[in-house]
Structures are given as structure tokens and as C-alpha cells.
Scaffold this motif. Structure first.
Motif, short mmCIF file in Angstrom:
data_model
loop_
_atom_site.label_atom_id
_atom_site.label_comp_id
_atom_site.label_asym_id
_atom_site.label_seq_id
_atom_site.Cartn_x
_atom_site.Cartn_y
_atom_site.Cartn_z
N VAL A 165 0.82 -1.18 0.00
CA VAL A 165 -0.09 0.05 0.23
C VAL A 165 0.95 1.32 0.15
CG1 VAL A 165 -1.69 1.27 1.40
CG2 VAL A 165 -1.86 -1.13 1.26
N ASN A 166 1.88 1.05 0.88
CA ASN A 166 2.80 2.36 0.97
C ASN A 166 3.91 2.64 -0.19
OD1 ASN A 166 1.48 2.74 3.41
ND2 ASN A 166 3.15 1.67 4.73
N PHE A 167 3.93 1.62 -0.82
CA PHE A 167 4.94 1.54 -2.11
C PHE A 167 4.13 2.13 -3.07
CE2 PHE A 167 5.45 -0.43 -6.06
CZ PHE A 167 6.51 -0.06 -6.56
N VAL A 168 3.08 1.72 -3.37
CA VAL A 168 1.93 2.49 -4.27
C VAL A 168 1.80 3.86 -3.99
CG1 VAL A 168 0.04 2.27 -5.84
CG2 VAL A 168 1.16 0.30 -4.95
N PHE A 169 1.52 4.23 -2.69
CA PHE A 169 1.11 5.35 -2.15
C PHE A 169 2.34 6.35 -2.73
CE2 PHE A 169 1.69 8.62 1.22
CZ PHE A 169 0.51 9.33 0.98
N TRP A 170 3.45 6.10 -2.26
CA TRP A 170 4.72 6.93 -2.50
C TRP A 170 5.08 6.92 -4.01
CZ3 TRP A 170 6.07 10.56 0.55
CH2 TRP A 170 6.19 10.39 2.13
N ALA A 201 12.16 17.57 -7.24
CA ALA A 201 12.96 17.01 -5.90
C ALA A 201 11.80 16.08 -5.06
CB ALA A 201 13.27 18.26 -5.19
N MET A 202 10.62 16.44 -4.95
CA MET A 202 9.71 15.77 -4.27
C MET A 202 9.58 14.41 -4.82
SD MET A 202 5.76 16.25 -4.19
CE MET A 202 5.54 15.21 -5.46
N THR A 203 9.42 14.40 -6.14
CA THR A 203 9.24 13.27 -7.06
C THR A 203 10.38 12.30 -6.59
OG1 THR A 203 8.09 13.85 -8.78
CG2 THR A 203 9.74 12.10 -9.08
N CYS A 209 11.28 6.81 -1.13
CA CYS A 209 10.52 5.96 0.05
C CYS A 209 10.01 4.98 -0.64
CB CYS A 209 9.72 6.98 0.50
SG CYS A 209 10.38 8.52 1.29
N ALA A 210 9.37 5.26 -1.98
CA ALA A 210 8.83 3.90 -2.49
C ALA A 210 9.55 2.89 -2.59
CB ALA A 210 8.04 4.31 -3.82
N GLY A 211 11.02 3.23 -3.13
CA GLY A 211 11.84 1.84 -3.40
C GLY A 211 12.19 1.15 -2.33
#
Lengths: 219, 493
Positions: free
Chosen positions: B98-103, B134-136, B142-144
Motif C-alpha cells: 500500500v505504502n509503496f504504491v502510495f509513494w 525534488a519531491m518526486t 521512499c517507495a523503493g
């Protein structure tokens, strides 16, 4: 002792000569992009080749004023993209679909076996869900991503390569005024190495271009 | 409309006065009458200030605490094993995915702004693209993190990549998870290249203004000896255009590939063809919401209101409204297709999603993603920083719930009723997720402090006196109507 002092003095003189500022060209400062473009056209028409404009942002239309030819960068990127696409195809076809080196290693010829075995790992074809060992549709996403990745590398590194950057030393950096080239001023630099460069005549040309300030560069 | 009340450009415009709707009068992208030097001073001033604002220290301290929590949680996870998470049969993809897809979704706005809006010649992107890119990158980092630790045996993470090994063992490229590895890594790499390339001319600006030798050397090193040469700009702009053209299909592909992780499986509720466009719309939606969430306080804190103007925020809110409606349409379409398919498993999955144990999550998602953005139909609301800040936080929460709903509700009740079970995250799940916000904010705050938050050279290129054809003949910059270029206004003498 005296000879030593003499040698020392000689060395110092040679060093001083080597370190003496060498005339490297001219730096013209302009306050507006319009003045810069007008002057750039004249420098272009005077036939110089080793000269440049320095601006805090890309001034559109300046390429025409300077007579810059379109860059070959897109072709480099095309090469990168085709390499990436092919690489993606070969990578997947080889690792998931081909057992070629194994058959090589089982070959009678021991030389091939001995040479290849340490360097060429085998592919590993196996059947998933009864699908064919190798089929293009499942391999498209990775081929696409590698196409983009290598194209981007080609664009990024190709651009810096063609621009011959990084290069941390350049005669323009010896000018204190040049610090404003990344802020709010517009510059033209003409290098002394240009075949048409003549210290007096080029200076006279530069003085007639309406620059706010003209200075000589040292290297 | 508001055009009649819009102040003329020469009235020394107030900060927020560029939101009029009259298409005949182009709104300035930089307010405050800033010229070239004013722009340089305004952006570099943030980096060159002897000390950041006090609020920065407070935020940075809090971020470091959460970053430390992330480190502790990851250490605990690696030492103990994935059993510390709430993942268990039948929900093996819990919060980590869930968090991976979120980030990853949040990481979509930056490249959209820098690439797609560039191709569409949306010049207002120049005010926000640097911070958004930068945010991207930070969001994708974070996702990785999650797939890396989700595999359980972290020390074998290199199995994700096709590395030659003595076992002749290779990744299976028919798996969408493998596509994901390539998509996310390519996206991270290309975004970072794009971002760094944009930074180089601005780093040269910082180098040339550096108050200390250390800064001069450091910024100078990363500026690669950039000297603003027009021969360089020529290739640079071409490379920028090419990277934008490459990043555009890339950004659309990344969340499409992420959605393939679900869509190519056979789980009811996942196995749908609408997923790729639906995921991409959601990603842009959440990404813009995060950009607004970050930039509303940042522009205030660092005094960047002249660059990130109300018009920029309003434009982003319009995109949030649009993509929010697209996401709402996708929710409706999913139900329609489930009903129309005649497939009882599919119908069951969707009804259960909305009405069974996780109905509260579904309702939260609908409220945050579909209802809240409707506020932005009203100009008063979408140009109010407080309203947009709160609404965008709701959108962030709603988009997290969307991923939770998709992943967890579909898995809790799959084909075998005997295996059905409720899903609860553990405290480790929760603290790890909170920790990723610490990582994200730490990186973002360091970026705000040490790198130019606004693309200085790009903003200079969209100043009205650069484009006198756009109708700025009467401003105080002295742009001559008949002449291509005029003297820039100098605010700071």
C-alpha cells in the motif's frame, strides 16, 4: 652558494614568465539581450569561429544571430534508444528463452567449453502457465523501459560530452565581471586563438559593438 | 468576471493579484515586478541566508526523529523477519505494498510538471517544477525502500536484478513485478538526471555568488564549470526537450506498470483493464496534492510568494479537481463493469469492498478523493491557501485509502471463503510508514535549505520582457512594442 642562488633566480624568472598573464581574448558585457543579439550578429558576420555568447538563461533567437548549426544530439539519442530496445530484447530472450551456452558447454570441443564456462552463464528457459518460452508481448515493458533509460543516458551524457563539460577552468572565469553572466548580464567572449583574431583590430571591432564594458581576458 | 477588478500590471501588483480569468490579459508568472536580478536574489537568498527560519529547524528536528524511527523499524524488521508486520494469510500484501504504491503515486507530479507541461508549453510550470521534481525523487526513494525490505531476505535484494551468477538463475521477465523493477528504477534514474540537468545553471549562479570559499568549491564542482555559453544552451535546451519527450511516456508507464502488478493477476477486484489509466490519474491527483501541501507552507516560510504565485496554486488545484473527477469516474466505472460483467465473483468483490468490514475505508476514500476536491469548483475556495492546504491533506489521506482499499479488501475475501480473514497492521507497520515521512521530509528540507527551490534560469526565460508579443506592452519593464527585447527591470540596485 652563488650558483644555487643564480639557479634559483633563473627558475623564478622562468616561473614568472610562465605565470605571466597571457592574452586570451576579449570579453564584452551587455545589459540587455537585445543589445547582445545585435552585437552577436556583427561578430558572426566578421567571420569569427571561436567566440561565444554567455547568458543567464537561454535567449531565444540568439542561435540564429550566432549562426549555430543544429546539434547532432538527437541522433546520439536515437542510437541510445535503439541500443536500449535491442538490449532489452536480447536480455530477456537470452535469460528466459535460450539455453545456448549450455549446449555449447556440452559440446565435444573442450576448448570452447573451457573458454566459455566461466564467462557466459546459461539462460534458464522454463514454462510458466503453459505460455511459450519466448513471446514478445510479455517482454515489451522491459524493452520500453530500457529504451527510455538508454535514450536518457545518451541525451544527458551526450549533451555534456558535446559541450565539453565539466571544464572547471576557462579564460572567462578570470574576469570578476563575468560572475554576473549567471545573474543579469549578457556577455560575448572572443578567443585569441581564433584565426581571425588580431589584438588591435578585434579590439576596435569590439569597441564599436555598443558593449557596456569591454575587457581583455588573460589565461 | 474578475477581469474588471484585476489590477493593471503597472500598479505594483500585490502578491496574489494574478488570478484573473480574462484570456486577453495574460497574467504575469512572476509578481512583484521582479527583474533578472530580483529573481536571482529572491531564490538564492533562501540558500545564502546565514540561518534558515526557525520553523525550518523545528520541522527538520521532527523529521530527523521520524527518520530515526524508520531506521529502528527497518533494523528490527531485518533482524526479526517480516512476521513483525501484519501481513498474513490471506493478506500477504499489506501496508508495505500500500505504502509503496502510495509513494510511487506521489512521485508522479514532478515529472508531469517538468515534462508533460513543458511539452504543452505551460510556462507556469517554471515556478514549481524544481521543488516538484525534488519531491518526486524523494517520494520514489521512499517507495523503493518497500520492495527492498518486503522481500524478507534483504541481503538477497540483488535477485531483483538480472545479474549473472554461478547458479545460472535469472529473474522471470514474464512477471509484472519484474517490469516494476525496471519501471521504477528507470523512473528514478531519469527523474534524477532531469532534475540535476535543470539544476546545473542555477548551481553556477550560486557558485558565482558564493559568500564563502567552501560553497564556491562545492557548488562550483556540481555546476560542472557551466559558463552560460549559448553554444551550450543550444544543446542543453535540445537535451531538455528530448528528456521531456522521453519522460512523458515514462511517467505514464510507471504507474501503468505498477497497476499491472494487480491487473494481470486473477484476484477479483484487481483483474480489470481500467487499472492503468485509473492508476495514472490517481497518481497525478495525489502527486499534485502533495506538491500543494509542501509548497503552500514553503513559499510562505521562504518568502517565495512572487515565484510560486496564487495563480500557480490555483492551476494546480484545477488539475487536482480534474484528476479527482477522473478518479471518481473510475470508481463508478469499476462498479458498472462489475455489474455489467455478470461475473458473480467480481460483483461480490466490489459489493464487499463498499459494504463489508472495510466499508469505513471505502467511504473515507470516496469522501477524500471525490467529495473534498469539489470545493475547487469555487474560485474563492481554490485561491484560499488554508482551504487548499486542508483539502490537499484530505486528498493525500484519500489516495492512501484508495490503495489500501484496492489491496486489502480484494485479498481479505478471495476465492476460498475458508481463508477469509480481517487485516490489521501492527505497530511496526504504522511506525515504518510514519518513518518514511521522516525520510521524505528530511530530504525535502535539506533540499530547501541547500539548493535553489525555483528554477532560476527557467523563470528568467519566461519573463514578459522576454516575450513582448504576449501583451505586456504597458508594464514597467519598459518592453518596447516594436522591439524584440528590452532592458530588464532592476529591482535591487
Amino acid at each position: 652558494m652563488s650558483t644555487a642562488t643564480l639557479d634559483h633566480a633563473k627558475q623564478a624568472a622562468a616561473a614568472a614568465e610562465a605565470a605571466a598573464p597571457k592574452h586570451a581574448g576579449l570579453l564584452l558585457e551587455f545589459e540587455t539581450p537585445a543589445a547582445l543579439m545585435k552585437a552577436a550578429e556583427q561578430v558572426r558576420d566578421a567571420g569569427f569561429s571561436k567566440w561565444d555568447c554567455h547568458t543567464p538563461y537561454p535567449v531565444h533567437g540568439l542561435d540564429r544571430c550566432m549562426g549555430i548549426q543544429p546539434t547532432i544530439l538527437p541522433w546520439i539519442v536515437l542510437g541510445g534508444g535503439l541500443t536500449g530496445c535491442t538490449l532489452g530484447l536480447i536480455l530477456q530472450a537470452y535469460t528466459n528463452g535460450i539455453e545456448l551456452p549450455v549446449s555449447l558447454m556440452q559440446a565435444e570441443n573442450g576448448v570452447i567449453r573451457e573458454l566459455l564456462a566461466p564467462f557466459l552463464p546459461s539462460g534458464y528457459p522454463y514454462v510458466v502457465s503453459g505460455k511459450p518460452i519466448f513471446s514478445i508481448p510479455a517482454n515489451i515493458p522491459v524493452m520500453f523501459e530500457l529504451t527510455i533509460l538508454l535514450s536518457a543516458f545518451a541525451a544527458f551524457f551526450g549533451m555534456w560530452g558535446l559541450n565539453m563539460l565539466p571544464r572547471f577552468h576557462h579564460p572567462v572565469f578570470t574576469s570578476a565581471r563575468f560572475k554576473r553572466a549567471t545573474n543579469d548580464r549578457f556577455f560575448i567572449s572572443i578567443e585569441a586563438e581564433d584565426p581571425r583574431y588580431d589584438r588591435q583590430r578585434t579590439r576596435a571591432l569590439a569597441d564599436g559593438l555598443g558593449a557596456a564594458h569591454v575587457e581583455e581576458l588573460v589565461a | 468576471m474578475s477581469a474588471t477588478t484585476a489590477p493593471a500590471a503597472h500598479d505594483a501588483p500585490a502578491i496574489d493579484s494574478n488570478t484573473w480569468d480574462d484570456p486577453a490579459r495574460r497574467a504575469p508568472l512572476v509578481t512583484g515586478g521582479l527583474g533578472f536580478r530580483g529573481i536571482t536574489d529572491g531564490v538564492c537568498g533562501v540558500v545564502e541566508a546565514p540561518q534558515p527560519p526557525r520553523a525550518w529547524f523545528v520541522a527538520f528536528g521532527a523529521s530527523l526523529v521520524f527518520l530515526a524511527i524508520l531506521g529502528l523499524m527497518l533494523g528490527y524488521l531485518i533482524i526479526t523477519g517480516v512476521g513483525v508486520w501484519g501481513n498474513k494469510s490471506p493478506v500477504f500484501w499489506g501496508w508495505p505494498i500500500v505504502n509503496f504504491v502510495f509513494w510511487v503515486g506521489i512521485g508522479h507530479a514532478g515529472t508531469l510538471i517538468s515534462a508533460i507541461l513543458y511539452l504543452f508549453r505551460q510556462k507556469w510550470r517554471t515556478g514549481i517544477n524544481r521543488a516538484a521534481e525534488a519531491m518526486t525523487i524523494f517520494a520514489v526513494i521512499c517507495a523503493g525502500l518497500y520492495p527492498g525490505v518486503h522481500i524478507g531476505r534483504v541481503w538477497a535484494a540483488y535477485y531483483l536484478f538480472p545479474l549473472p551468477n554461478q547458479m545460472d538463475m535469472w529473474p522471470q521477465f514474464r512477471s509484472p513485478l519484474m517490469w516494476d523493477v525496471f519501471a521504477v528504477n528507470t523512473y528514478l534514474t531519469v527523474s534524477a538526471l532531469f532534475w540535476y540537468m535543470g539544476l546545473v545553471p542555477d548551481l553556477a549562479t550560486l557558485r558565482d555568488r558564493a559568500p564563502t570559499r567552501l560553497r564556491q568549491v562545492l557548488y562550483g564542482f556540481f555546476a560542472l564549470g557551466w559558463r552560460g555559453s549559448n553554444r551550450h544552451w543550444h544543446r542543453y535546451e535540445r537535451a531538455y526537450l528530448i528528456l521531456a519527450a522521453l519522460a512523458t511516456p515514462l511517467v505514464l508507464s510507471v504507474h501503468s506498470v505498477v497497476s499491472f502488478d494487480f491487473a494481470t493477476s486473477q484476484i477479483p477486484g484487481w483483474h480489470t483493464t481500467i487499472f492503468p489509466p485509473y492508476f495514472v490519474a490517481g497518481a497525478i491527483f495525489s502527486g499534485f496534492a502533495m506538491v500543494v501541501t509542501l509548497l503552500v507552507p514553503a513559499r510562505k516560510l521562504f518568502g517565495l510568494e512572487h515565484f510560486i504565485t496564487m495563480r500557480h496554486l490555483e492551476n494546480m488545484n484545477k488539475i487536482i479537481l480534474t484528476t479527482g473527477c477522473m478518479v471518481g469516474l473510475a470508481y463508478g466505472t469499476e462498479f458498472f463493469i462489475a455489474a455489467y460483467s455478470g461475473n458473480p465473483l467480481e460483483q461480490f468483490a466490489f459489493l464487499a469492498r463498499a459494504r463489508a468490514h472495510f466499508g469505513w475505508a471505502y467511504l473515507s476514500m470516496i469522501f477524500c478523493n471525490v467529495v473534498v476536491p469539489q470545493l475547487f469548483w469555487f474560485k474563492k475556495l481554490r485561491t484560499n491557501v488554508w482551504v487548499m492546504f486542508v483539502a490537499c491533506i484530505f486528498v493525500n489521506i484519500g489516495m492512501w485509502f484508495e490503495r489500501f482499499v484496492i489491496i486489502v479488501t480484494s485479498l481479505t475475501a478471495d476465492f476460498l471463503p475458508a481463508a477469509w480473514d480481517y487485516y490489521t497492521p501492527t505497530w511496526v507497520d504504522i511506525l515504518t510508514f510514519a518513518g518514511t515521512f521522516g525520510l521524505f521530509m528530511t530530504l525535502f528540507l535539506l533540499f530547501c535549505r541547500f539548493l535553489p527551490m525555483i528554477a532560476i534560469s527557467e523563470v528568467k526565460g519566461v519573463l514578459p520582457h522576454e516575450h513582448p508579443d504576449l501583451g505586456f506592452h504597458h508594464d514597467d519593464h519598459g518592453a518596447g512594442a516594436g522591439h524584440g527585447h528590452a532592458k530588464p527591470a532592476e529591482v535591487t540596485p
